[in-house]
Design an enzyme around this catalytic site. Structure first.
Site, short mmCIF file in Angstrom:
data_model
loop_
_atom_site.label_atom_id
_atom_site.label_comp_id
_atom_site.label_asym_id
_atom_site.label_seq_id
_atom_site.Cartn_x
_atom_site.Cartn_y
_atom_site.Cartn_z
N GLU A 19 88.54 17.17 69.86
CA GLU A 19 87.10 16.92 69.79
C GLU A 19 86.41 18.27 69.61
O GLU A 19 86.59 19.18 70.44
CB GLU A 19 86.58 16.25 71.07
CG GLU A 19 87.03 14.80 71.19
CD GLU A 19 86.42 14.06 72.37
OE1 GLU A 19 85.32 14.44 72.83
OE2 GLU A 19 87.07 13.11 72.84
N GLU A 65 90.32 13.40 78.42
CA GLU A 65 89.49 14.09 79.41
C GLU A 65 89.81 13.58 80.83
O GLU A 65 88.93 13.11 81.56
CB GLU A 65 88.00 13.96 79.07
CG GLU A 65 87.66 14.68 77.79
CD GLU A 65 86.16 14.87 77.51
OE1 GLU A 65 85.33 14.34 78.25
OE2 GLU A 65 85.85 15.58 76.53
O1 AHR Z 1 82.63 12.54 71.60
C1 AHR Z 1 81.84 12.06 72.64
C2 AHR Z 1 82.51 12.19 73.99
O2 AHR Z 1 82.65 13.53 74.32
C3 AHR Z 1 83.91 11.64 74.12
O3 AHR Z 1 83.92 10.28 74.38
C4 AHR Z 1 84.45 12.41 75.28
O4 AHR Z 1 85.85 12.57 75.20
C5 AHR Z 1 83.70 13.72 75.24
O5 AHR Z 1 83.19 14.06 76.46
#
Ligand code: AHR
Length: 506
Positions: A306, A174
């Site tokens: 994710e 991110e």
């Molecule tokens: O999964 C939780 C968080 O969500 C992670 O650390 C981040 O990459 C995302 O914003």
């Protein structure tokens, strides 16, 4: 309502990469500490501090890979703090997640031991946000270099002679947000620079994954694709990154502060959640279309590293720990995602649910006050869908009119389906997202005959049902007798809010 569907069992689609069933473990709340790792002195059975009950449950899913150490944590993690004798490892503050002290007892060796126990490939996220190119390059050398070198010597001094094999390597996380607050242009340069110095040592070939877009930010993907194209996709072997990541969470509440309860929700919220989950299709299609412009041969991978539901934390739990319960609704979110992953299998090469234990849409919840652990409804979807891993996707055509529910200005199609074949077996997954109405699906199997059909179902009397240490099997799969095979057609009964898998010999 009866729905007509056609599966062409003799027309091969793309291979469903097993890495679409990947996982994610961050130093966040009780995912690593208390979840995967309890330390060697724990009364909970463990090997080198790693919980054996958790390992056993995950082995049954054949989890293909595990992403670590973050997430946002990855960009403040300095790997050299997590090697050597534990009592000499420096502590740090996990500023992203709960502002808690991290003792670094779970580090590189512990993570690699966990992957070995799980039989899963490691996927390591390197630190771009607050690290250095040298730090990342050294980590690769430490993990993967045989023979003599400064980092290989350091690894041996810490008790590991042979290098490990590590394929998946993330260049930050991110980068547009917690990973450094960069613009796409700036990050693309950084990804090229970091990627350049992450070397292939010996025959260990890295598959480098650049930190990708947030949801529908297609401009981010385009910028990264332009940069990768600059070196020429035809020279993919020397490219600074081989894939782009993407994060997409299913979030339904009216605002970030009110994402809604994981267990206390009404039918309207259920449909809003299903609609948000189904929107991953739009996002996958959008990024895939941008990538197709620059890479028509599809050699660059898309990695959804994710995904999953994100609700309000459980009342009374640390807001920085992202601990949420998991109901039948979460299971349906997972099953819808997998149907779409199978459909985009020619571009989507990996996906990692966030996160495996005790955080967000978890497979496993461990009790902080006892040795108890429960398997969530989401776990059971992974188990029932396991046969899709490395199978050949089959095209599924659902014939209109399809059952639907209005959700605000949008319409949610309430039946979702996908199918694959592997080793002479057919696997069909079907979800009925409707909170109240059953559906019957008549599947015309063209081009092949199926025999010895068996079916399993995951459902419960209420969508809000979930598993606890007191009732660990409130939501669990069982045999389903609502499937009939006649005249080459499968008739599958789907009760309201249910997930069904059908297998048979082809
Ligand atoms: O999964 C939780 C968080 O969500 C992670 O650390 C981040 O990459 C995302 O914003």
């Amino acid at each position: 309502m009866t729905i007509e569907a056609v599966i062409n069992v003799d027309l091969d689609g793309p291979r469903i990469n097993r890495h679409l069933y990947g996982h994610f473990a961050e130093h966040l709340g009780r995912c690593v500490y208390g979840g995967f790792y309890v330390g060697e002195d724990s009364g909970i059975p463990n090997e080198g501090g790693i919980r054996l009950d958790v390992v056993g449950a995950l082995r049954a899913l054949s989890i293909p890979n595990l992403r670590w150490p973050g997430g946002c944590f990855a960009d403040e993690y300095h790997w050299q703090d997590g090697i050597g004798p534990k009592d000499r490892r420096p502590v740090m503050v996990n500023t992203h997640w709960g502002d808690v002290v991290e003792n670094n007892h779970f580090g590189t060796h512990e993570f690699m031991a966990l992957c070995e126990l799980l039989g899963a490939e490691p996927y390591i996220s390197g630190n771009v946000g607050s690290g250095t190119v040298r730090e990342m390059s050294d980590w690769v050398e430490y993990l993967t270099r045989a023979g003599d070198s400064p980092m290989a010597r350091l690894r041996r001094a810490n008790g590991r002679d042979e290098p490990w094999r590590v394929r998946f390597w993330g260049l930050g996380n991110e980068a547009w947000g917690c990973g450094g607050g960069m613009t796409a242009e700036h990050y693309a340069q950084e990804a090229r620079r970091y990627g350049t110095y992450c070397r292939d040592h010996g025959d260990n070939k890295l598959y480098k994954i650049a930190a990708g877009a947030n949801g529908a930010d297609y401009a981010w993907t385009e910028t990264l694709m332009k940069q990768i194209g600059h070196l020429g996709c035809q020279h993919i072997g020397s490219t600074p990154y081989h894939a782009l990541s993407l994060h997409y969470y299913t979030i339904t509440g009216p605002s970030w502060e009110e994402k809604g309860s994981a267990t206390d929700f009404g039918t309207g919220e259920h449909y809003a959640t299903m609609l948000a989950a189904a929107r991953v299709e739009q996002v996958l299609a959008g990024h895939a279309a941008v990538m197709d412009c620059y890479d028509p041969s599809r050699s660059v991978g898309l990695v959804l590293d994710e995904w999953g539901t994100w609700f309000d934390v459980e009342p009374g739990s640390n807001p920085g720990f992202l601990y949420q319960q998991n109901t039948l609704r979460d299971a349906l979110v997972a099953s819808v995602h997998f149907d779409l992953f199978h459909r985009y299998a020619d571009r989507l090469v990996m996906a990692n649910i966030a996160q495996t234990v005790n955080v967000l849409q978890a497979m496993i919840l461990t009790d902080p006050d006892s040795a108890a652990m429960v398997l969530t409804p989401t776990y059971h979807v992974f188990a029932m869908n396991r046969g899709h891993q490395d199978a050949t996707a089959l095209r599924v055509d659902l014939r209109t009119p399809l059952p639907a529910r209005p959700v605000g200005d949008a319409t949610l199609t309430t039946v979702s389906m996908s199918a694959s074949r592997k080793d002479g077996r057919l696997l069909v997954s079907l979800s009925n997202l409707d909170a109240e109405a059953a559906a019957d699906v008549t599947i015309d199997l063209r081009g092949g005959a199926v025999t010895a059909v068996e079916a399993r179902i995951l459902t419960s009397s209420a969508l809000q049902d979930h598993n606890t240490p007191q009732a660990p099997s409130a939501v669990a799969p069982r045999e389903h007798d609502g499937v009939v095979l006649s005249d080459g057609r499968l008739r599958v009964h789907l009760p309201a809010h249910s997930f069904v898998t059908v297998t048979g010999a082809l």
